[in-house]
Enzyme design. Structure first.
Site, PDB file in Angstrom:
ATOM      1  N   HIS A 143      97.416  19.873  86.518  1.00  0.00           N
ATOM      2  CA  HIS A 143      98.107  18.751  85.869  1.00  0.00           C
ATOM      3  C   HIS A 143      97.479  17.394  86.194  1.00  0.00           C
ATOM      4  O   HIS A 143      97.740  16.416  85.508  1.00  0.00           O
ATOM      5  CB  HIS A 143      99.583  18.733  86.269  1.00  0.00           C
ATOM      6  CG  HIS A 143     100.311  19.949  85.802  1.00  0.00           C
ATOM      7  ND1 HIS A 143     101.071  19.970  84.659  1.00  0.00           N
ATOM      8  CD2 HIS A 143     100.344  21.209  86.301  1.00  0.00           C
ATOM      9  CE1 HIS A 143     101.549  21.190  84.473  1.00  0.00           C
ATOM     10  NE2 HIS A 143     101.123  21.966  85.466  1.00  0.00           N
ATOM     11  N   HIS A 146     110.181  22.078  91.816  1.00  0.00           N
ATOM     12  CA  HIS A 146     108.799  22.553  91.769  1.00  0.00           C
ATOM     13  C   HIS A 146     107.976  22.219  93.017  1.00  0.00           C
ATOM     14  O   HIS A 146     107.712  23.084  93.832  1.00  0.00           O
ATOM     15  CB  HIS A 146     108.104  22.057  90.498  1.00  0.00           C
ATOM     16  CG  HIS A 146     106.773  22.680  90.242  1.00  0.00           C
ATOM     17  ND1 HIS A 146     106.599  24.025  90.125  1.00  0.00           N
ATOM     18  CD2 HIS A 146     105.535  22.128  90.078  1.00  0.00           C
ATOM     19  CE1 HIS A 146     105.322  24.293  89.904  1.00  0.00           C
ATOM     20  NE2 HIS A 146     104.641  23.168  89.871  1.00  0.00           N
ATOM     21  N   ASP A 151     106.030  20.969  85.141  1.00  0.00           N
ATOM     22  CA  ASP A 151     106.451  22.241  85.731  1.00  0.00           C
ATOM     23  C   ASP A 151     107.778  21.956  86.409  1.00  0.00           C
ATOM     24  O   ASP A 151     107.923  20.940  87.075  1.00  0.00           O
ATOM     25  CB  ASP A 151     105.455  22.721  86.788  1.00  0.00           C
ATOM     26  CG  ASP A 151     104.137  23.165  86.175  1.00  0.00           C
ATOM     27  OD1 ASP A 151     104.014  23.157  84.939  1.00  0.00           O
ATOM     28  OD2 ASP A 151     103.225  23.514  86.955  1.00  0.00           O
ATOM     29  N   HIS A 205     108.777  28.064  89.347  1.00  0.00           N
ATOM     30  CA  HIS A 205     108.914  27.777  87.919  1.00  0.00           C
ATOM     31  C   HIS A 205     110.209  28.448  87.482  1.00  0.00           C
ATOM     32  O   HIS A 205     110.616  29.450  88.068  1.00  0.00           O
ATOM     33  CB  HIS A 205     107.779  28.424  87.107  1.00  0.00           C
ATOM     34  CG  HIS A 205     106.437  27.823  87.347  1.00  0.00           C
ATOM     35  ND1 HIS A 205     106.028  26.673  86.720  1.00  0.00           N
ATOM     36  CD2 HIS A 205     105.422  28.205  88.137  1.00  0.00           C
ATOM     37  CE1 HIS A 205     104.796  26.386  87.115  1.00  0.00           C
ATOM     38  NE2 HIS A 205     104.401  27.289  87.983  1.00  0.00           N
TER      39      HIS A 205
HETATM   40 ZN   LIG Z   1     102.615  22.972  89.094  1.00  0.00          ZN
END
Ligand SMILES: [Zn+2]
Length: 470
Positions: free
Chosen positions: A75, A157, A178, A399
């Site tokens: 990310h 997360h 996420d 997740h």
């Molecule tokens: Zn992640």
């Protein structure tokens, strides 16, 4: 103020990465002449330019703001490339802990990816120069940039992970990044924002799968570790250096405290980042859940100063005799310490490797799940190493599973759902499950649309005559 959205305006979405795949997350959203980029990751199964999102497919000079959801490499790791090596000139935002961890993680990323490679994406100088230009945001405080408003919410997360609620001319978009909805040992669960978005962009990592309950999972993990050690085997836990690693160490440290017989069994955390990141975790205890804050306050000790875990930077001073547990990065065994130990321990059937993270397509961790007889050596791909080590998968990936994701979607109540961050099969199953869940509204004004666009396919949504409730 007229809350009616112009019929002629459409909302556009393009995934430059993370469309029907896990990795290199980067999504572009456009509405009323504003452009926002969500995340800038790399793909863990590739290296160099091949690991990047498809930046050539979009004019990055048009991006107004770039929001980073969390520090994971898929990310955030192409951000220095975007800021230093493209025509991007927008503003970049992330939360404080994300920025603090990002710095160390990416320094390490530069180091790891530059070993034996001329194919590096950016240098330490690029990283430092770009670092100073990144702006930080607090959770729950709305920022306005040129007619774009956005607010960060807790995503669970990992430490610092955020969901962003974005508002452009009355149209509201929620990007989950996420996220997790299961209470962990150190983090709060993702929160449901107080306002409803028109569009939800959500992860679909686990598709329609169901997670094992937390306690059962922990028990399975500690039982497996204990039984491996008792028969004289070693345990390897490949992890991403930050996030799940600290969660696992909290579990192991507590387990070791309660099991005298393990007193002489060493637990190592092998990461060049261990010490630096401990400081970050200590600094941001106030952003963690009540359990951690309480332990920190009442016992006046940092819960991340483990009693039974020894930090080592690499394997230079690692003594490999007698059973040990090593928590080592990287999580998908692409290279580095975890790969080195796997190759060393693979031939012995007394040993166990436990995969606790999400394994991306194309990485050795993913291949390992199929229990191959041989694995390739990283230093000499011609050489194959016999694999007799026991392989187990116990997911602590943080997740949401189907139950948690669909419940969250129900609470958020969007008109349109765009699925990202999932391999095409689990994502396809999630789409079908959601469509059938909402089939009763088909053709009514409560109809919910679900999209799963591939990379570079432009999705255009019209919000015809939609009145936004304030
Ligand atoms: Zn992640």
């Amino acid at each position: 103020m007229d809350n009616k959205i112009d019929d002629t305006d459409s909302f556009k979405f393009i995934a430059l990465g993370g469309g029907s795949e896990v990795g290199r997350s980067c999504h572009i959203i456009q509405y009323k002449g504003k452009t926002i980029m969500l995340d800038a990751g790399v793909h863990p199964a590739f290296s160099g330019i091949a690991a990047l999102p498809f930046y050539d497919e979009f004019d990055l000079a048009t991006v107004d703001i770039l929001l980073i959801s969390h520090f994971h490499l898929d990310h955030a790791a192409s951000l220095p490339y975007v800021m230093q090596h493209t025509n991007f000139k927008g503003r970049v935002f992330m939360t404080h802990p994300t920025k603090a961890i990002y710095r160390w993680l990416l320094t390490d990323f530069v180091k790891v990816t530059s070993i034996g490679s001329t194919n590096t994406l950016y240098s330490d100088e690029d990283l430092l120069e770009s670092f100073d230009k990144i702006e930080t945001v607090d959770y729950h405080s709305t920022i306005e940039v040129d007619g774009i408003r956005f607010t960060a919410f807790h995503a669970g997360h990992v430490l610092g992970a955020a969901m962003y609620m974005i508002e452009i001319s009355g149209l509201k978009i929620l990007f989950t990044g996420d996220y997790s909805r299961e209470e962990s040992r150190h983090l709060n669960v993702a929160e449901v924002p107080p306002t409803k978005p028109d569009i939800l962009i959500t992860e679909s990592t686990f598709g329609t799968a169901t997670h094992q309950p937390r306690l059962e999972k922990e028990l399975r993990l500690t039982n497996l570790i204990h039984s491996t050690l008792v028969k004289g085997g070693n345990v390897l836990l490949p992890v991403f250096a930050l996030g799940t690693a600290q969660e696992l160490l909290l579990i192991l440290d507590e387990y070791w405290s309660n099991h005298q017989d393990l007193e002489n069994v060493r637990v190592y955390f092998a990461s060049s980042l261990a010490k630096k990141c401990l400081t970050v975790f200590q600094t941001y205890v106030n952003m963690m859940n009540d359990n951690i804050r309480k332990a920190f306050r009442d016992e006046n000790t940092n819960p991340f100063l483990f009693k039974h875990v020894k930090n080592i930077k690499n394997l230079d001073r690692f003594e490999d005799f007698g059973p040990t547990v090593v928590v080592a990065s990287p999580g998908m065994l692409q290279n580095g310490v975890s790969r080195e130990l796997l190759e060393k321990w693979a031939p012995d059937s007394r040993n166990s490797v436990i995969l606790t993270g999400y394994s991306v397509e194309g990485t050795l961790a993913k291949t390992l799940i199929t229990e191959p007889d041989m694995i390739p050596s990283i230093n000499n791909p011609e050489q194959m190493i016999p694999r007799r080590i026991n392989i187990e998968e116990i997911s602590f990936a943080a997740h949401v599973d189907y139950e948690q994701n669909s419940k969250f979607i129900e609470l958020v109540d969007p008109k349109s759902i765009i699925l990202v961050h999932g391999e095409s099969n689990p994502m396809g199953r999630l789409k079908s499950a959601l469509l059938s869940k909402y089939s009763k509204f088909k053709g009514t004004d409560k109809e919910v649309k679900v999209y799963n666009p591939r990379n570079c396919d432009e999705l255009s949504l019209k919000f015809k005559g939609l009145t936004i409730a304030k």
